[in-house]
Design an enzyme around this catalytic site. Structure first.
Site, PDB file in Angstrom:
ATOM      1  CE  LYS A 183      -3.956   1.964   2.352  1.00 26.78           C
ATOM      2  NZ  LYS A 183      -5.091   1.705   3.587  1.00 26.78           N
ATOM      3  CB  SER A 243      -8.271   3.678   2.480  1.00 25.05           C
ATOM      4  OG  SER A 243      -7.366   2.985   3.463  1.00 25.05           O
ATOM      5  CB  SER A 301      -8.434   0.682   5.219  1.00 21.20           C
ATOM      6  OG  SER A 301      -9.411   1.882   4.974  1.00 21.20           O
TER       7      SER A 301
HETATM    8  N1  GLN Z   1     -13.283   4.072   5.669  1.00 26.23           N
HETATM    9  C1  GLN Z   1     -12.694   4.338   7.041  1.00 26.23           C
HETATM   10  C2  GLN Z   1     -12.405   5.935   6.992  1.00 26.23           C
HETATM   11  O1  GLN Z   1     -12.684   6.447   5.907  1.00 26.23           O
HETATM   12  C3  GLN Z   1     -11.530   3.588   7.416  1.00 26.23           C
HETATM   13  C4  GLN Z   1     -10.377   3.870   6.485  1.00 26.23           C
HETATM   14  C5  GLN Z   1      -9.205   2.969   7.016  1.00 26.23           C
HETATM   15  O2  GLN Z   1      -9.508   2.118   7.707  1.00 26.23           O
HETATM   16  N2  GLN Z   1      -8.108   3.541   7.015  1.00 26.23           N
HETATM   17  O3  GLN Z   1     -11.905   6.599   7.663  1.00 26.23           O
END
Ligand code: GLN
Length: 479
Positions: A78, A153, A177
């Site tokens: 990532k 994400s 995410s």
């Molecule tokens: N979708 C969640 C957010 O927007 C979690 C994101 C994540 O785990 N990095 O914060």
């Protein structure tokens, strides 16, 4: 994808000289060449570096050395994991051109185990989002259906594994995410217990919630990757110092005698797709058939997890992202004095979701509102920890959907942040508690044939146990 080999097979074959790391790499680069233009899983593919590393692995094997547990296994990283001398963008314009002077600990560890870093994967900017549509470099598409999002994400990492670009990938999970995109793309994704995996060199989003974790196509590969990256790191002050158990040793022990609780609040959640709920029921029945006892359990305060998260995570983000000032990293905006330059840098460099989080977080932390918002959210967090502790007095693991819906279509939630946030309603409580959880593909919906993920939740340091349950589930669907 069916011809894709597991990380286990690749590592065993490369270590014993049956296959060459370079050949394995070229097969994966060919798959990337064939489909990456459609999928856009990567911000950067490291062809030359990967080829040099694969050749070095083959040379080591030829010299009689053992390159390690991930010998010759291609891995996608990532793009919020620091890679020395290699762009690390967090899919944000503000970091464009920044090359970290050091590697994240997890990057060093997979390299030391013989894995071949293939490239940096796309994400929602600074890991804020649930669809990878918030990337400054364009969205990633779901390899199962290109008209749909891969989740987020870590959408690039999930898509890379689902498309067969790499058998393994690393992601980060602050509120879901890793698990949510894994569910939406039909792969395995796991968030380890907070403190088990070093965050050193993971670009910080919300430091009390962030964890790095594995993606793989099967449960054993995910366990193999986590065993490689976890364990104490003095460079991360939250890293657990005590030794961690083996994940693979007991992974095939089955579920006989285990007590499994279906979390009512996360399974009957508003807006849940009935087919997703049905998949959880099927998974529960499969565990029961394997000798587990299954019951429903209420964990009441998990209902408020989303609300608490959207105060705590933005509050921490507003502080963590203060460092992007136009001086130390990447982009620099115009301006004759430092405050104008600083404002222009941040205005030009951050996308709208990141700005929204910074404003929400700054507001929640401001004098006069601190106790009503941030303080209240922290109290809810404590209630969630207590409610889980109570549930785990009666159950060994808990079960829920990973995401309330299958992968949605592009653009369907971009104008409604709240609808997007709801995507993580089932995954967020685990992060708030510091616990572990894993998403396992469990069938497809009948209308669109999109994958459905079932989530197995465990208390802190129950990582080996949830892998064992995940493995049993995987075998029950005939994997
Ligand atoms: N979708 C969640 C957010 O927007 C979690 C994101 C994540 O785990 N990095 O914060």
């Amino acid at each position: 994808m069916s011809d894709s080999q597991s990380a286990f097979t690749i590592a065993n074959d490369v270590r014993s000289g049956r296959q060459r790391a370079r050949d394995i790499l070229e097969q994966h680069l060919e798959r990337i060449d064939a489909r990456e233009a459609d999928v856009h899983a990567f911000n950067l593919v490291l062809r030359d570096e990967a080829r040099a590393n694969a050749d070095a692995i083959d040379a080591a094997v030829a010299a009689g050395d053992d390159p390690g547990a991930l010998a010759g296994v291609p891995i996608a990283l990532k793009d919020n994991l620091c890679t020395r001398g290699i762009d690390t963008t967090c899919s944000s314009k503000i970091l464009q051109g920044w090359k970290p002077p050091y590697n994240a600990t997890v990057v060093d560890r997979v390299h030391a185990a013989g894995a071949i870093a293939l490239g940096k994967t796309n994400l929602d900017e600074f890991a804020m989002g649930s669809s990878t549509e918030n990337s400054a470099f364009g969205a990633t598409r779901n390899p199962v259906d290109l008209s749909r999002v891969p989740g987020g994400s870590s959408g690039g990492s999930a898509a890379a594994v689902a498309a067969g670009f790499a058998p393994l990938a690393l992601g980060s999970d602050t509120g879901g995410s890793i698990r949510q995109p894994a569910a939406l793309c039909g792969v395995v994704g796991m968030k380890p217990t907070y403190g088990t995996v070093s965050r050193y060199g993971l670009v910080a989003f919300a430091s009390s919630l962030d964890q790095v974790g594995p993606f793989a196509r099967d449960v054993r590969d995910a366990a193999l990757l986590l065993e490689t990256i976890w364990g104490h790191d003095p460079m991360d002050s939250t890293s657990i110092a005590s030794p961690l158990p083996s994940l693979l040793d007991g992974i095939d022990k089955g579920v006989a005698g285990l007590r499994v609780g279906i979390v009512e609040e996360l399974t009957d959640v508003e807006g849940i797709d009935p087919e997703v709920r049905a998949a959880v029921g099927k998974a529960a029945a499969a565990l029961e058939a394997g000798g587990a006892t299954v019951d429903r359990v209420s964990v009441p305060s998990t209902m408020y997890g989303l609300d608490a998260y959207y105060l705590i995570a933005p509050a921490e983000a507003s502080s963590n992202l203060a460092r992007y000032d136009g001086v130390r990293y990447g982009l620099r905006g115009a301006g004759d004095d430092i405050s104008v330059m600083n404002a222009n840098t941040r205005n030009d460099g951050f996308g709208s979701e990141v700005k929204r989080r910074i404003m929400l977080g700054t507001y929640a932390l401001s004098a006069g509102y601190y106790d009503a918002y941030y303080g209240q959210a922290q109290r809810v967090r404590t209630l969630i920890v207590r409610d889980f502790a109570r549930a785990y007095e009666h159950f060994d693991v808990l079960l829920s959907p990973t995401s309330p819906t299958i992968a949605f279509e592009f653009g369907s939630k971009t104008t409604d942040p709240l609808a997007m946030y709801l995507s993580d309603v089932c995954t967020i409580p685990t992060n708030l508690a510091g616990h572990c959880a894993i998403s396992v593909p469990y069938g497809n919906d009948s209308v669109h044939q999109m994958p459905i993920g079932v989530q197995i939740l465990g208390r802190e340091l129950a990582d080996a146990l949830i892998f064992r349950v995940a493995r049993a589930l995987e075998l029950s669907r005939g994997a």
